[in-house]
Design a protein around this motif. Structure first.
Motif, PDB file in Angstrom:
ATOM      1  N   PHE A 226       0.906  -1.231  -0.007  1.00  0.00           N
ATOM      2  CA  PHE A 226       0.006   0.076   0.099  1.00  0.00           C
ATOM      3  C   PHE A 226       0.912   1.303   0.133  1.00  0.00           C
ATOM      4  O   PHE A 226       1.860   1.248   0.535  1.00  0.00           O
ATOM      5  N   GLN A 227       0.293   2.439  -0.425  1.00  0.00           N
ATOM      6  CA  GLN A 227       0.596   3.729  -0.326  1.00  0.00           C
ATOM      7  C   GLN A 227      -0.215   3.953   1.002  1.00  0.00           C
ATOM      8  O   GLN A 227      -1.369   4.210   0.707  1.00  0.00           O
ATOM      9  N   TYR A 228       0.485   4.460   1.992  1.00  0.00           N
ATOM     10  CA  TYR A 228      -0.326   4.896   3.285  1.00  0.00           C
ATOM     11  C   TYR A 228      -0.211   6.291   3.743  1.00  0.00           C
ATOM     12  O   TYR A 228       0.586   6.860   3.340  1.00  0.00           O
ATOM     13  N   ASP A 229      -1.514   6.617   4.197  1.00  0.00           N
ATOM     14  CA  ASP A 229      -1.600   7.955   4.725  1.00  0.00           C
ATOM     15  C   ASP A 229      -0.804   8.167   6.019  1.00  0.00           C
ATOM     16  O   ASP A 229      -0.356   9.041   6.088  1.00  0.00           O
ATOM     17  N   ASP A 230      -0.634   6.928   6.527  1.00  0.00           N
ATOM     18  CA  ASP A 230      -0.100   6.670   7.974  1.00  0.00           C
ATOM     19  C   ASP A 230       1.598   7.003   7.610  1.00  0.00           C
ATOM     20  O   ASP A 230       2.176   6.108   7.001  1.00  0.00           O
ATOM     21  N   PRO A 231       2.302   8.084   8.289  1.00  0.00           N
ATOM     22  CA  PRO A 231       3.457   7.865   8.158  1.00  0.00           C
ATOM     23  C   PRO A 231       4.429   6.683   8.580  1.00  0.00           C
ATOM     24  O   PRO A 231       5.466   6.289   8.054  1.00  0.00           O
ATOM     25  N   LYS A 232       3.769   6.004   9.679  1.00  0.00           N
ATOM     26  CA  LYS A 232       4.432   4.628  10.107  1.00  0.00           C
ATOM     27  C   LYS A 232       4.172   3.578   9.075  1.00  0.00           C
ATOM     28  O   LYS A 232       4.286   2.186   9.696  1.00  0.00           O
ATOM     29  N   LYS A 233       3.094   3.692   8.166  1.00  0.00           N
ATOM     30  CA  LYS A 233       2.706   2.524   7.204  1.00  0.00           C
ATOM     31  C   LYS A 233       2.176   1.328   7.950  1.00  0.00           C
ATOM     32  O   LYS A 233       2.338   0.241   7.815  1.00  0.00           O
ATOM     33  N   GLU A 234       1.092   1.954   8.534  1.00  0.00           N
ATOM     34  CA  GLU A 234       0.087   1.019   9.625  1.00  0.00           C
ATOM     35  C   GLU A 234      -1.356   1.292   9.109  1.00  0.00           C
ATOM     36  O   GLU A 234      -1.635   2.331   8.565  1.00  0.00           O
ATOM     37  N   LEU A 235      -1.821   0.018   9.288  1.00  0.00           N
ATOM     38  CA  LEU A 235      -3.339  -0.010   9.006  1.00  0.00           C
ATOM     39  C   LEU A 235      -4.170   0.229  10.417  1.00  0.00           C
ATOM     40  O   LEU A 235      -3.568   0.030  11.497  1.00  0.00           O
ATOM     41  N   HIS A 236      -5.212   0.829  10.329  1.00  0.00           N
ATOM     42  CA  HIS A 236      -5.973   1.037  11.766  1.00  0.00           C
ATOM     43  C   HIS A 236      -7.452   0.433  11.423  1.00  0.00           C
ATOM     44  O   HIS A 236      -7.994   0.254  10.472  1.00  0.00           O
ATOM     45  N   PRO A 237      -8.121   0.265  12.861  1.00  0.00           N
ATOM     46  CA  PRO A 237      -9.413  -0.295  12.612  1.00  0.00           C
ATOM     47  C   PRO A 237     -10.275   0.591  11.848  1.00  0.00           C
ATOM     48  O   PRO A 237     -10.392   1.930  12.009  1.00  0.00           O
TER      49      PRO A 237
END
Length: 284
Positions: A226-237
């Protein structure tokens, strides 16, 4: 003489006993069904046992580990949309469960193996389809819809909506909604704005076309990650994830099923399940 008659009686009696015994054996043999023969009225055949395919084996076929089971759809839908006022813009669903939502855009690639993949893996997706990309084969998406996957609005020609006036936006959104409703029997209630571009006129036009929500995303699938919005490249609930119907030309030689397998690997690695977006939304 007495001995003769005595022996004769014993012989006759013995023969009678033997005949009775042989008759009993013949009856037993006749009553016992032959191997492979159907059971007679005295013993009904056992019901056929059907074995469901092993889940892990099905996922291994696609080079994957099974995802965590999706939680039951909440009775009280956490994302509430209104039928009045500008269409609401959102990029995630408020939930504490480790569940994310997969969306697929456009409809350019129509890989038959992808239909098989979703049928076997039973991963829910929401499809935002563009009329100009799908009108050459509306039928491709019907088996995907029959799996319970909803079809939503993505405009007629995939323009940058804010560059159009209010009437131009309305034409693009309403025109796609009308075509999708005619082809698939259900009217879209959600819009994915092309390129993620929208403005207040988009919200108003969407409302006039019967759209209650404008769906953005928190991470977009490229080819392997993925290209993430989160700078930590994590997914969230509750994150909404974006992918596209793409083929080898856009995916540097990889297929739609390979790209989708990479997507599922990233979700599984982070311990998330995939839910159906519409199961978490209510429109009032």
């Amino acid at each position: 003489m007495g001995d003769f008659w005595g022996r004769s009686v014993r012989v006759v009696a013995g023969a009678a006993v033997l005949a009775v015994a042989l008759a009993g054996c013949q009856r037993s043999a006749a009553e016992k069904p032959k191997a492979g023969a159907p059971a007679g009225p005295a013993g009904p055949a056992a019901p056929e046992v059907r074995h469901e395919p092993d889940t892990a084996a099905v996922w291994r076929k696609w080079g994957l580990k099974p995802l965590a089971p999706a939680p039951a759809a909440p009775v009280d839908k956490p994302l509430k949309l209104s039928r009045k006022g500008p269409a609401k813009v959102f990029e995630s669903v408020p939930t504490k469960g480790r569940v994310v939502f997969v969306t697929l855009d456009d409809g350019q690639e129509k890989d038959p193996k992808f239909v098989t993949m979703l049928r076997e893996l039973k991963v829910p997706v929401t499809m935002f389809l563009t009329k100009d990309d799908i009108q050459d084969d509306y039928g491709y998406f019907k088996p995907l819809q029959e799996l319970g996957n909803r079809i939503q609005d993505h405009t007629i020609t995939h323009p940058v909506l804010p560059t159009l006036g209010p009437e131009g936006q309305k034409h693009e959104i309403c025109g796609d909604r009308d075509a999708l409703t005619e082809q698939y029997g259900t009217a879209p209630t959600l819009l994915r704005p092309p390129f993620g571009r929208w403005n207040s006129a988009t919200q108003e036009a969407a409302r006039e076309c019967g759209i209650s929500g404008i769906v953005m995303w928190r991470a977009s699938m490229q080819i392997h990650d993925f290209q993430y919005d989160d700078p930590k490249k994590e997914l969230h609930p509750g994150d909404i994830l974006l992918a596209h119907f793409r083929g080898p030309k856009q995916l540097k030689g990889e297929t739609m099923t390979q790209m989708f397998a990479h997507l599922l690997k990233q979700i599984e690695k982070r311990g998330f399940a995939v839910g159906r977006l519409e199961d978490y939304i209510s429109v009032r």
